[in-house]
Design a protein around this motif. Structure first.
Motif, PDB file in Angstrom:
ATOM      1  N   GLN A 175       0.829  -1.207   0.000  1.00  0.00           N
ATOM      2  CA  GLN A 175       0.000   0.000   0.000  1.00  0.00           C
ATOM      3  C   GLN A 175       0.863   1.257   0.000  1.00  0.00           C
ATOM      4  O   GLN A 175       0.537   2.241  -0.666  1.00  0.00           O
ATOM      5  CB  GLN A 175      -0.954  -0.010   1.201  1.00  0.00           C
TER       6      GLN A 175
ATOM      7  N   LEU B 138       1.913   1.859  -3.487  1.00  0.00           N
ATOM      8  CA  LEU B 138       0.797   2.353  -4.304  1.00  0.00           C
ATOM      9  C   LEU B 138       0.460   3.809  -3.938  1.00  0.00           C
ATOM     10  O   LEU B 138       0.116   4.608  -4.807  1.00  0.00           O
ATOM     11  CB  LEU B 138      -0.429   1.452  -4.103  1.00  0.00           C
ATOM     12  N   ASP B 139       0.584   4.152  -2.639  1.00  0.00           N
ATOM     13  CA  ASP B 139       0.328   5.538  -2.224  1.00  0.00           C
ATOM     14  C   ASP B 139       1.325   6.492  -2.879  1.00  0.00           C
ATOM     15  O   ASP B 139       0.968   7.594  -3.304  1.00  0.00           O
ATOM     16  CB  ASP B 139       0.439   5.670  -0.695  1.00  0.00           C
TER      17      ASP B 139
ATOM     18  N   ASP C  34       2.841   6.014  -5.686  1.00  0.00           N
ATOM     19  CA  ASP C  34       2.509   6.111  -7.102  1.00  0.00           C
ATOM     20  C   ASP C  34       1.336   7.075  -7.307  1.00  0.00           C
ATOM     21  O   ASP C  34       1.328   7.883  -8.247  1.00  0.00           O
ATOM     22  CB  ASP C  34       2.155   4.733  -7.679  1.00  0.00           C
ATOM     23  N   ALA C  35       0.365   7.010  -6.403  1.00  0.00           N
ATOM     24  CA  ALA C  35      -0.789   7.907  -6.513  1.00  0.00           C
ATOM     25  C   ALA C  35      -0.328   9.353  -6.338  1.00  0.00           C
ATOM     26  O   ALA C  35      -0.788  10.271  -7.030  1.00  0.00           O
ATOM     27  CB  ALA C  35      -1.825   7.529  -5.460  1.00  0.00           C
TER      28      ALA C  35
ATOM     29  N   ALA D 174       4.718  -3.727  -6.329  1.00  0.00           N
ATOM     30  CA  ALA D 174       3.478  -3.053  -6.712  1.00  0.00           C
ATOM     31  C   ALA D 174       3.841  -1.799  -7.491  1.00  0.00           C
ATOM     32  O   ALA D 174       4.896  -1.198  -7.260  1.00  0.00           O
ATOM     33  CB  ALA D 174       2.669  -2.687  -5.471  1.00  0.00           C
ATOM     34  N   GLY D 175       2.968  -1.389  -8.404  1.00  0.00           N
ATOM     35  CA  GLY D 175       3.155  -0.135  -9.130  1.00  0.00           C
ATOM     36  C   GLY D 175       4.524  -0.043  -9.748  1.00  0.00           C
ATOM     37  O   GLY D 175       4.942  -0.926 -10.507  1.00  0.00           O
TER      38      GLY D 175
ATOM     39  N   SER E 198      -0.422  -0.048 -10.624  1.00  0.00           N
ATOM     40  CA  SER E 198      -0.909   1.280 -10.235  1.00  0.00           C
ATOM     41  C   SER E 198      -1.168   2.082 -11.502  1.00  0.00           C
ATOM     42  O   SER E 198      -0.935   1.610 -12.616  1.00  0.00           O
ATOM     43  CB  SER E 198       0.130   2.004  -9.387  1.00  0.00           C
ATOM     44  N   GLU E 199      -1.591   3.344 -11.306  1.00  0.00           N
ATOM     45  CA  GLU E 199      -1.866   4.190 -12.468  1.00  0.00           C
ATOM     46  C   GLU E 199      -0.590   4.547 -13.227  1.00  0.00           C
ATOM     47  O   GLU E 199      -0.660   5.068 -14.330  1.00  0.00           O
ATOM     48  CB  GLU E 199      -2.610   5.465 -12.051  1.00  0.00           C
TER      49      GLU E 199
ATOM     50  N   SER F 113      -5.264  -6.044  -5.866  1.00  0.00           N
ATOM     51  CA  SER F 113      -4.003  -6.736  -6.092  1.00  0.00           C
ATOM     52  C   SER F 113      -4.252  -8.129  -6.677  1.00  0.00           C
ATOM     53  O   SER F 113      -5.389  -8.588  -6.746  1.00  0.00           O
ATOM     54  CB  SER F 113      -3.233  -6.834  -4.776  1.00  0.00           C
TER      55      SER F 113
END
Lengths: 466, 312
Positions: free
Chosen positions: B99, B102-103, B105-106, B149-150, B177-178, B213
């Protein structure tokens, strides 16, 4: 299911979760294969069989009546040698591999799968022979061979399961999926796709093709991958009986033919198997079995030797130079339509060298059969064809050679073929003799009884309870 | 065009602690297994913090995880190339919380118009391309506690193989991720997922569109990982894979890996780095092929090839 109780073993199965998990899935598939493809018609009968329950001299020869599907197929390796070393090749003298070295994974898997593939195939080839057995003694021997080929399959599957992860489990499944003689998913080696549908075929198969097994296993028993070496050493103890069945079986056929020849020169008139048909069966199975050793000039053999995976026959006893990087071997090859000698580096000729050992061993069998002829006062002789005759693998494949190994034309070969190899008529004639004899102590007319029974029992013993 | 910056940030020298067989940065560690010719490269994910705006990111300067971690990764890759030619294989691992990655990446995506964030994303993309263009084998090892992740999932996609543990008692997850659908283009102009699924573009879009995920089975089904051994096989599979890979001719691997890494459209970069250097100029003329101990020289002979294991 409690695998450890069900499967006699000396590989610490009760502690090995990975092996347990693999076998839990594989065992039902094996039993279903045995049910579908194992000996036909006798699955519920009591057979007096040898079961290996231990590797010690007592344990591996435990005899009792057992129904074949209840046979306790076990997993046995010869005890480990402390400080075992790689006995040959580029890593000569290094500690033996206790795990699969990553760089040899594919080569080792291929060796094990190829060996493993022969085991179920031979059971499939022989599955209908029970219906035409010449005696209860022979019937029992057939089933002994079958259950032990089944155990040899287990031995190879153990190695795949214990040392090759998921690949190994997939390969073990595939071993049960290929079928001898099936055009869509045949066995890997051609001798194991040939029909073995009468007892003369069976004896010739166990004499010649199982004997190839002996030499392959002996070469693998030298392996630097110790679990393979230890597995093969134990398999060899069982394989000996299979060759005994073939060797003595043919000897008994020859003896009986000689006896019948004294009654009538044309043994067909008196229900015997003529010597020329026996000779043709020898030619057929000997040549197909020679193919099993692989090409005469082989970079695989060199690679396997260099890596310490597959040695020579009696590598430690017979040889002093275990590197074998120098030296050469001269063999005859076909070049521009002629047979010419060619010098090949030693390591590339190891298939041919192993084949040579095998041929010497086969010759001993021939000598015994010819002695049987002599003992009956006959002057005819059986012989092995030249190793170049009727080959489908290696330097001589695609060429036509006669029984003496001379190059001939395709037309000449075709013209002589019916004198050299079993014809449809020969097979039909042998087939016509195959009538079951299942009375205790009785034997078919075309074969002599054995000189003794099994494990101290007389020939007149109820080896199979029908 | 975004507004020009009022002021830049200071890039301090990276702090590295090394021993004979380790090299540790703040977020990146190398552990060498020189006798077996491979190295473990571990990247640690970011810490947890509330999402920052552009000004806050600029105040963090070169301490900001995406910038620092990727500068360290870049340095580690260059170090491996120049100083460790005999290391043939890099086992890439990550540690941290999915997470948190991912945060970040956001956060990067939300501030992507800021000059610094744009530069950071470009640096991350360039570093990942450097990994693509590194003539060593890469295996991504996805174990419990990892955070692929991401942006860090790009490490899996950039690797030649991805191994993900399949164990119901110890879940391992990966996530996109985006940033994955476009922020880190390869030298061929495609995203790594598009390159991977060149023949099945639908699969790349399905993966991008996936909510949440992926556990091991989902990742395997989606084609995101190469192998998913279970816990009983895991150690042996990884050992065998490492031993097998490092035994192969390093030049042949460089060529094969470059061919597989750069599928699809050609750019000047892929032609130079992916084809020319890796293929013609390498394999067939190298001593490992045609020298006295080379594989081609020894083909069909009783002697075995002996390789010079140096890779660039």
């Amino acid at each position: 299911m409690n695998l450890n109780e069900r499967i006699p073993n000396n590989v610490n199965l009760s502690e090995d979760k990975r092996l347990q998990r693999a076998l839990e899935k594989w065992l039902p598939n094996f039993l279903s294969w045995w049910h579908d493809m194992g000996p036909e018609g006798f699955q519920e009968k009591d057979v007096w069989l040898r079961t290996a329950i231990d590797v010690g001299s007592e344990g591996w020869a435990h005899f009792d009546y057992v129904k074949m599907p209840e046979y306790r197929w076990g997993i046995f390796l010869e005890p480990a040698q402390p400080d075992a070393k790689v006995g040959f090749g580029d890593n000569f003298g290094a500690p033996a591999y206790q795990e699969v070295p990553g760089e040899f994974r594919n080569a080792l898997r291929r060796i094990i799968v190829t060996q493993g593939d022969t085991e179920p195939a031979s059971v499939e080839q022989q599955r209908r022979l029970g219906a035409t057995c010449p005696s209860l003694y022979d019937l029992r021997n057939l089933f002994q061979v079958n259950v032990e080929e089944g155990r040899h399959l287990w031995a190879m599957v153990y190695l795949l399961h214990a040392y090759f992860g998921r690949d190994g489990r997939d390969e073990a499944d595939a071993l049960l999926e290929r079928r001898s003689g099936n055009p869509d998913k045949p066995s890997i080696l051609e001798a194991f796709n040939q029909p073995c549908d009468d007892w003369l075929n069976f004896y010739a198969f166990t004499m010649f093709t199982d004997r190839d097994g002996k030499y392959q296993l002996s070469a693998l028993a030298e392996s630097g991958f110790e679990p393979l070496a230890r597995t093969c050493k134990f398999m060899l103890t069982e394989e000996e009986h299979h060759m005994f069945v073939g060797d003595t079986g043919l000897s008994r056929v020859v003896k009986r033919t000689a006896q019948l020849m004294k009654e009538n020169e044309d043994v067909r008139e008196v229900g015997g198997i003529p010597l020329d048909i026996v000779q043709k069966y020898i030619n057929f199975w000997f040549s197909y079995s020679l193919d099993l050793f692989g090409g005469e000039i082989s970079s695989n053999s060199a690679d396997f030797f260099a890596a310490g995976l597959k040695g020579r026959f009696k590598e430690q006893e017979q040889y002093t130079d275990h590197i074998a990087a120098e030296g050469s071997f001269t063999m005859m090859v076909v070049e521009n339509g002629k047979l010419v000698p060619r010098e090949v580096p030693l390591r590339n000729a190891l298939n041919e060298i192993l084949r040579g050992e095998y041929v010497k061993d086969c010759e001993k069998g021939l000598a015994r059969w010819n002695k049987a002829l002599t003992d009956e006062g006959m002057s005819q002789r059986l012989f092995l064809p030249n190793i170049r005759f009727h080959r489908h693998v290696g330097e001589y494949a695609g060429h036509n050679l006669d029984l003496d190994g001379n190059l001939i034309s395709k037309e000449e070969f075709e013209a002589k073929k019916s004198e050299w190899l079993p014809t449809k008529e020969d097979r039909e004639y042998v087939g016509s003799l195959m009538k079951p004899v299942t009375e205790v102590g009785k034997i078919a007319n075309w074969i002599a009884p054995p000189t003794s029974g099994i494990k101290g029992k007389p020939f007149e013993f109820e080896y199979v309870r029908l | 065009m975004p507004a020009l910056p009022q002021s830049g940030i200071k890039l301090s020298p990276l702090h590295v602690e090394s021993t004979d067989d380790t090299r540790d940065y703040k977020y990146v560690s190398l552990k060498f297994h020189r006798d077996k010719r491979y190295v473990d490269l571990t990247m640690r994910g970011p810490e947890c913090w509330p999402q920052k705006n552009a000004d806050e990111i600029q105040r963090m300067g070169d301490e900001y995880w995406p910038l620092r971690a990727y500068r360290e990764l870049d340095d580690a890759l260059l170090y491996l190339r120049v100083n460790e030619p005999e290391i043939g294989l890099v086992c890439v691992r990550t540690q941290g919380d999915i997470q948190n990655v991912l945060d970040r990446d956001a956060e990067l995506a939300a501030n992507r118009d800021n000059w610094l964030v744009r530069e950071i994303i470009l640096l991350m993309a360039r570093t990942l391309r450097r990994l693509d263009l590194t003539a060593k084998s890469f295996f991504a090892i996805m174990e419990p506690g990892s955070c692929f992740a991401g942006n860090l999932f790009e490490l899996v996609l950039a690797s030649d193989r991805g191994y993900m543990l399949n164990n119901p008692d110890e879940r391992v997850e990966v996530a996109l991720s985006e940033l994955n659908p476009g922020a880190f283009p390869m030298s061929n102009g495609l995203t790594r997922l598009e390159s991977r699924f060149l023949a099945e573009p639908k699969k790349a879009y399905e993966a991008f569109a996936h909510e949440g995920s992926f556990d091991t089975e989902a990742a395997e089904a989606a084609g995101l990982v190469t192998f998913a051994p279970d816990d009983l096989d895991w150690d042996d599979e990884i050992r065998l894979a490492i031993e097998e890979r490092t035994s192969l001719s390093p030049d042949a691997l460089t060529g094969m890996e470059a061919s597989l890494r750069f599928a699809g459209p050609e750019t000047m970069d892929t032609k130079i780095y992916g084809r020319l250097t890796a293929w013609q100029n390498w394999i067939f003329q190298r001593p490992n092929a045609v020298g006295p101990n080379g594989a081609l020289t020894n083909y069909g002979k009783p002697t075995q090839a002996k390789f010079d294991y140096k890779r660039t």
